[in-house]
Design an enzyme around this catalytic site. Structure first.
Site, PDB file in Angstrom:
ATOM      1  N   GLY A   8       0.822  -1.221   0.000  1.00 15.15           N
ATOM      2  CA  GLY A   8       0.000   0.000   0.000  1.00 15.15           C
ATOM      3  C   GLY A   8       0.847   1.257   0.000  1.00 15.15           C
ATOM      4  N   SER A  10       1.275   3.180  -2.378  1.00 13.76           N
ATOM      5  CA  SER A  10       0.633   4.207  -3.210  1.00 13.76           C
ATOM      6  C   SER A  10      -0.431   4.985  -2.446  1.00 13.76           C
ATOM      7  CB  SER A  10      -0.013   3.546  -4.434  1.00 13.76           C
ATOM      8  OG  SER A  10      -0.800   2.436  -4.013  1.00 13.76           O
ATOM      9  N   GLY A  11      -0.771   4.566  -1.231  1.00 14.08           N
ATOM     10  CA  GLY A  11      -1.774   5.274  -0.430  1.00 14.08           C
ATOM     11  C   GLY A  11      -1.166   6.498   0.243  1.00 14.08           C
ATOM     12  N   ILE A  13      -0.952   7.339   3.489  1.00 15.78           N
ATOM     13  CA  ILE A  13      -0.075   7.005   4.621  1.00 15.78           C
ATOM     14  C   ILE A  13       1.141   6.225   4.119  1.00 15.78           C
ATOM     15  CG2 ILE A  13       0.069   5.684   6.783  1.00 15.78           C
ATOM     16  CD1 ILE A  13      -2.876   6.449   7.323  1.00 15.78           C
ATOM     17  N   GLY A  14       0.911   5.295   3.181  1.00 14.99           N
ATOM     18  CA  GLY A  14       2.011   4.492   2.632  1.00 14.99           C
ATOM     19  C   GLY A  14       3.086   5.342   1.970  1.00 14.99           C
ATOM     20  N   SER A 136      -6.332   0.459  13.251  1.00 14.89           N
ATOM     21  CA  SER A 136      -7.246   1.594  13.457  1.00 14.89           C
ATOM     22  C   SER A 136      -7.723   1.604  14.900  1.00 14.89           C
ATOM     23  CB  SER A 136      -8.459   1.458  12.527  1.00 14.89           C
ATOM     24  OG  SER A 136      -9.487   2.363  12.931  1.00 14.89           O
ATOM     25  N   TYR A 149     -15.156  -3.282   9.084  1.00 15.55           N
ATOM     26  CA  TYR A 149     -13.812  -2.676   9.145  1.00 15.55           C
ATOM     27  C   TYR A 149     -13.238  -2.790  10.557  1.00 15.55           C
ATOM     28  CZ  TYR A 149     -10.369   1.204   8.808  1.00 15.55           C
ATOM     29  OH  TYR A 149      -9.238   1.993   8.836  1.00 15.55           O
TER      30      TYR A 149
HETATM   31  N1  LIG Z   1      -7.128   7.738   6.766  1.00 15.47           N
HETATM   32  C1  LIG Z   1      -7.557   7.481   7.981  1.00 15.47           C
HETATM   33  O1  LIG Z   1      -8.243   8.301   8.641  1.00 15.47           O
HETATM   34  C2  LIG Z   1      -7.210   6.179   8.642  1.00 15.47           C
HETATM   35  C3  LIG Z   1      -7.527   5.999   9.988  1.00 15.47           C
HETATM   36  C4  LIG Z   1      -7.212   4.804  10.609  1.00 15.47           C
HETATM   37  C5  LIG Z   1      -6.598   3.809   9.882  1.00 15.47           C
HETATM   38  N2  LIG Z   1      -6.293   3.984   8.569  1.00 15.47           N
HETATM   39  C6  LIG Z   1      -5.656   2.876   7.856  1.00 15.47           C
HETATM   40  O2  LIG Z   1      -4.440   3.319   7.264  1.00 15.47           O
HETATM   41  C7  LIG Z   1      -4.170   2.543   6.088  1.00 15.47           C
HETATM   42  C8  LIG Z   1      -3.865   3.483   4.925  1.00 15.47           C
HETATM   43  O3  LIG Z   1      -4.945   4.371   4.762  1.00 15.47           O
HETATM   44  P1  LIG Z   1      -4.859   5.627   3.770  1.00 15.47           P
HETATM   45  O4  LIG Z   1      -5.671   6.696   4.373  1.00 15.47           O
HETATM   46  O5  LIG Z   1      -3.430   5.882   3.384  1.00 15.47           O
HETATM   47  O6  LIG Z   1      -5.666   5.039   2.525  1.00 15.47           O
HETATM   48  P2  LIG Z   1      -5.527   5.299   0.949  1.00 15.47           P
HETATM   49  O7  LIG Z   1      -4.790   6.546   0.651  1.00 15.47           O
HETATM   50  O8  LIG Z   1      -6.901   5.132   0.414  1.00 15.47           O
HETATM   51  O9  LIG Z   1      -4.622   4.060   0.478  1.00 15.47           O
HETATM   52  C9  LIG Z   1      -5.137   2.772   0.384  1.00 15.47           C
HETATM   53  C10 LIG Z   1      -4.042   1.824  -0.103  1.00 15.47           C
HETATM   54  O10 LIG Z   1      -4.594   0.498  -0.167  1.00 15.47           O
HETATM   55  C11 LIG Z   1      -4.276  -0.056  -1.447  1.00 15.47           C
HETATM   56  N3  LIG Z   1      -5.298  -1.009  -1.842  1.00 15.47           N
HETATM   57  C12 LIG Z   1      -6.642  -0.782  -1.997  1.00 15.47           C
HETATM   58  N4  LIG Z   1      -7.234  -1.922  -2.440  1.00 15.47           N
HETATM   59  C13 LIG Z   1      -6.262  -2.867  -2.547  1.00 15.47           C
HETATM   60  C14 LIG Z   1      -6.236  -4.227  -2.960  1.00 15.47           C
HETATM   61  N5  LIG Z   1      -7.342  -4.879  -3.351  1.00 15.47           N
HETATM   62  N6  LIG Z   1      -5.048  -4.880  -2.961  1.00 15.47           N
HETATM   63  C15 LIG Z   1      -3.916  -4.263  -2.569  1.00 15.47           C
HETATM   64  N7  LIG Z   1      -3.867  -2.983  -2.164  1.00 15.47           N
HETATM   65  C16 LIG Z   1      -5.022  -2.302  -2.172  1.00 15.47           C
HETATM   66  C17 LIG Z   1      -4.259   1.145  -2.386  1.00 15.47           C
HETATM   67  O11 LIG Z   1      -3.577   0.816  -3.588  1.00 15.47           O
HETATM   68  P3  LIG Z   1      -3.826   1.618  -5.002  1.00 15.47           P
HETATM   69  O12 LIG Z   1      -4.092   3.062  -4.625  1.00 15.47           O
HETATM   70  O13 LIG Z   1      -2.566   1.434  -5.770  1.00 15.47           O
HETATM   71  O14 LIG Z   1      -4.990   0.985  -5.672  1.00 15.47           O
HETATM   72  C18 LIG Z   1      -3.532   2.158  -1.506  1.00 15.47           C
HETATM   73  O15 LIG Z   1      -2.145   1.915  -1.570  1.00 15.47           O
HETATM   74  C19 LIG Z   1      -5.391   1.650   5.886  1.00 15.47           C
HETATM   75  O16 LIG Z   1      -5.147   0.370   6.418  1.00 15.47           O
HETATM   76  C20 LIG Z   1      -6.470   2.336   6.695  1.00 15.47           C
HETATM   77  O17 LIG Z   1      -7.448   1.419   7.135  1.00 15.47           O
HETATM   78  C21 LIG Z   1      -6.583   5.145   7.944  1.00 15.47           C
END
Ligand SMILES: NC(=O)c1ccc[n+]([C@@H]2O[C@H](COP(=O)([O-])OP(=O)(O)OC[C@H]3O[C@@H](n4cnc5c(N)ncnc54)[C@H](OP(=O)(O)O)[C@@H]3O)[C@@H](O)[C@H]2O)c1
Length: 241
Positions: A8, A10-11, A13-14, A136, A149
């Site tokens: 991840g 590309s996300g 946080i990633g 989370s 979730y």
């Molecule tokens: N944002 C928040 O408020 C928050 C709060 C608590 C926890 N989190 C956790 O933090 C983590 C990152 O969140 P974020 O906000 O950075 O989210 P994000 O920007 O939406 O990134 C999501 C990541 O998951 C990957 N992904 C989605 N579907 C996938 C699949 N089928 N197979 C493999 N990879 C897949 C995406 O890849 P592509 O983009 O390349 O498709 C992207 O790298 C998650 O686990 C989320 O639950 C986030």
């Protein structure tokens, strides 16, 4: 040279984790699912800035738990694995489509755990093997409208608690960094007023910046962090705890 796999990358946080680890001298395997442009740009940016390190990209859909050699065949040395992928689904649990529950469980629990089975030997060869999941706060306290979730994230905390006991003697630590609300695209679906209402409930008074989550991943990857394992670190600005 130390190597980390960021699932991840590309996300939001990633990407921040990738930038911070690159700054710390890590070479990186940068995983993505669909966002080819983002990962290509990130790899190019890091390669230009840190010419002596390596940045390799890997595409894989984590809802598929049967072709993991497509990841493992592309890894050489490995010192750390970070799972920063994830999605959620907002609805009452009674209305959660079965397919969505299965997708969340597969991409956030089943496939990562099966991948770790295949990577354990490589991590054992590292003097400081590290595994970090982005969980989370909802995995700890649970949330209405995100029951599936919350279940998935709670499973990760249960997993690190148990697995850390098996691999401690192999020099591997296993932890969860569990954010509260972070300013990322995952929260873009909320209206400004909804976000303001959530921020007002957070004792620190705002959403986290991605760097404030990445910081704890960086810290857990430090050689000095050998003694912290099996934990879920809640990084929430005091929210819901
Ligand atoms: N944002 C928040 O408020 C928050 C709060 C608590 C926890 N989190 C956790 O933090 C983590 C990152 O969140 P974020 O906000 O950075 O989210 P994000 O920007 O939406 O990134 C999501 C990541 O998951 C990957 N992904 C989605 N579907 C996938 C699949 N089928 N197979 C493999 N990879 C897949 C995406 O890849 P592509 O983009 O390349 O498709 C992207 O790298 C998650 O686990 C989320 O639950 C986030």
């Amino acid at each position: 040279m130390k190597w980390a796999l960021i699932i991840g990358a590309s996300g939001d946080i990633g990407q921040q984790i990738a930038r911070d680890l690159a700054q710390d001298g890590w070479s990186l395997y940068l995983h993505y699912h669909q966002n080819t442009d983002k990962i290509r740009n990130l790899a190019q940016e890091l390669q230009m800035e840190y010419a002596k390190q390596d940045f390799l990209t890997l595409q894989y859909d984590l809802t598929d738990c049967e072709h993991l050699e497509q990841i493992t065949n592309n890894l050489f040395a490995l010192d750390a694995v970070i799972f920063a992928q994830g999605t959620t689904w907002y609805s009452l649990f009674s209305e959660l489509p079965a397919g969505q529950l299965s997708t969340m469980l597969k991409m956030q629990v089943e496939t990562p755990l099966l991948l770790l089975q295949k990577l354990e030997t490589k991590l054992t060869r590292s003097p400081n093997g590290r595994i970090v999941f982005i969980g989370s706060i909802y995995g700890g306290v649970g949330s209405a409208m995100e029951v599936g979730y919350s279940t998935v994230k709670g499973a990760l905390s249960a997993f690190v608690s148990a697995y850390s006991k098996e691999v401690a003697s192999l020099g591997i630590t296993v932890n969860v960094v569990a954010p509260g609300a972070v300013d990322t695209q995952m929260n873009m679906t909320f209206a400004a007023e909804e976000k303001a209402a959530v921020a007002a409930e957070i004792p620190v008074g705002r959403f986290a910046k991605v760097s404030e989550i990445s910081y704890w991943v960086q810290s857990l990857l430090s050689e000095k962090a050998d003694y912290l394992t099996g934990q879920t670190l809640y990084v929430t600005g005091g929210w819901l705890k």
